[in-house]
Scaffold this active site. Structure first.
Site, short mmCIF file in Angstrom:
data_model
loop_
_atom_site.label_atom_id
_atom_site.label_comp_id
_atom_site.label_asym_id
_atom_site.label_seq_id
_atom_site.Cartn_x
_atom_site.Cartn_y
_atom_site.Cartn_z
N HIS A 1 -39.53 -18.90 11.25
CA HIS A 1 -38.88 -20.10 10.73
C HIS A 1 -38.80 -19.97 9.20
O HIS A 1 -39.82 -19.75 8.54
CB HIS A 1 -39.73 -21.35 11.03
CG HIS A 1 -39.95 -21.64 12.48
ND1 HIS A 1 -39.27 -22.63 13.15
CD2 HIS A 1 -40.81 -21.09 13.38
CE1 HIS A 1 -39.70 -22.69 14.40
NE2 HIS A 1 -40.63 -21.75 14.57
N GLY B 1 -48.26 -23.75 19.06
CA GLY B 1 -47.07 -24.42 19.58
C GLY B 1 -45.85 -23.52 19.74
O GLY B 1 -44.71 -24.00 19.68
N CYS C 1 -34.09 -15.13 28.47
CA CYS C 1 -34.59 -15.51 27.15
C CYS C 1 -33.47 -16.12 26.32
O CYS C 1 -32.44 -15.48 26.09
CB CYS C 1 -35.18 -14.28 26.47
SG CYS C 1 -35.60 -14.56 24.75
N HIS D 1 -39.92 -15.06 16.45
CA HIS D 1 -39.00 -15.69 15.50
C HIS D 1 -39.76 -16.17 14.29
O HIS D 1 -40.92 -16.58 14.39
CB HIS D 1 -38.22 -16.83 16.17
CG HIS D 1 -39.08 -17.83 16.87
ND1 HIS D 1 -39.61 -17.61 18.13
CD2 HIS D 1 -39.53 -19.04 16.48
CE1 HIS D 1 -40.33 -18.66 18.49
NE2 HIS D 1 -40.31 -19.53 17.50
N HIS E 1 -39.78 -15.28 22.24
CA HIS E 1 -39.03 -14.18 21.62
C HIS E 1 -39.39 -14.34 20.14
O HIS E 1 -39.09 -15.40 19.55
CB HIS E 1 -37.53 -14.32 21.87
CG HIS E 1 -36.67 -13.27 21.25
ND1 HIS E 1 -35.73 -12.53 21.97
CD2 HIS E 1 -36.58 -12.82 19.97
CE1 HIS E 1 -35.11 -11.68 21.16
NE2 HIS E 1 -35.61 -11.85 19.93
P1 AMP Z 1 -41.48 -22.33 18.13
O1 AMP Z 1 -42.11 -23.65 18.43
O2 AMP Z 1 -42.09 -21.66 16.94
O3 AMP Z 1 -41.41 -21.43 19.34
O4 AMP Z 1 -40.00 -22.66 17.69
C1 AMP Z 1 -38.91 -22.61 18.53
C2 AMP Z 1 -37.76 -23.23 17.75
O5 AMP Z 1 -36.55 -22.88 18.40
C3 AMP Z 1 -37.80 -24.74 17.61
O6 AMP Z 1 -37.81 -25.11 16.24
C4 AMP Z 1 -36.50 -25.19 18.31
O7 AMP Z 1 -35.91 -26.29 17.69
C5 AMP Z 1 -35.64 -23.93 18.21
N1 AMP Z 1 -34.61 -23.79 19.22
C6 AMP Z 1 -34.77 -23.87 20.58
N2 AMP Z 1 -33.58 -23.64 21.20
C7 AMP Z 1 -32.69 -23.40 20.22
C8 AMP Z 1 -31.30 -23.09 20.22
N3 AMP Z 1 -30.60 -22.98 21.36
N4 AMP Z 1 -30.68 -22.91 19.03
C9 AMP Z 1 -31.37 -23.02 17.88
N5 AMP Z 1 -32.69 -23.29 17.81
C10 AMP Z 1 -33.34 -23.49 18.97
ZN ZN Z 2 -35.60 -12.42 24.00
#
Ligand code: AMP
Ligand code: ZN
Length: 114
Positions: A102, A93, A4, A100, A98
């Site tokens: 925004h 989307g 992850c 999160h 994991h």
């Molecule tokens: P979601 O579409 O809600 O799952 O958002 C996932 C977010 O993670 C997206 O906005 C990506 O730009 C961000 N993301 C993916 N990999 C990384 C990373 N290594 N560091 C920072 N943000 C990331």
């Molecule tokens: Zn995780």
């Protein structure tokens, strides 16, 4: 969760731009920002998404929501407005499994979201 990416960010195995950390939570800059300030707030503990939350996680999620307010103040968009978003599942989307949140600020946002 060994594969992850957000677990790897939380454990510092993967580099990120961390803006806040404590024993349970990390906040870092999104790698593809959708606003002048775009942070991701995650629990260090692996929870795959909103649908996997349990009763025992309520305090943790409350702390994450509280942290969004503190970070909005620190990044100076608390008064003009900001957005806190959690995508859950394919229709929303969700790309990273994991949980999160925004935190987006620094511009005007449309409603409803696309
Ligand atoms: P979601 O579409 O809600 O799952 O958002 C996932 C977010 O993670 C997206 O906005 C990506 O730009 C961000 N993301 C993916 N990999 C990384 C990373 N290594 N560091 C920072 N943000 C990331
Ligand atoms: Zn995780």
């Amino acid at each position: 969760m060994s594969e992850c990416i957000f677990c790897k960010i939380a454990s510092k195995e993967m580099k990120s731009s961390i803006v806040y950390e404590d024993d349970e939570i990390v906040a870092f800059k999104d790698i593809e920002p959708k606003a002048p300030v775009h942070l991701l707030i995650i629990p260090k503990k692996h929870i795959s998404g909103l649908t996997e939350l349990g009763k025992a996680d309520e305090l943790l999620i409350g702390r994450i929501v509280g942290l969004s307010k503190t970070l909005a103040e620190q990044f100076s968009f608390s008064q003009c407005g900001f957005r806190l978003v959690a995508n859950s599942g394919p229709d929303a989307g969700q790309a990273v499994e994991h949980i999160h949140f925004h935190l987006l600020g620094g511009r005007k946002f449309g409603w409803p979201p696309g």
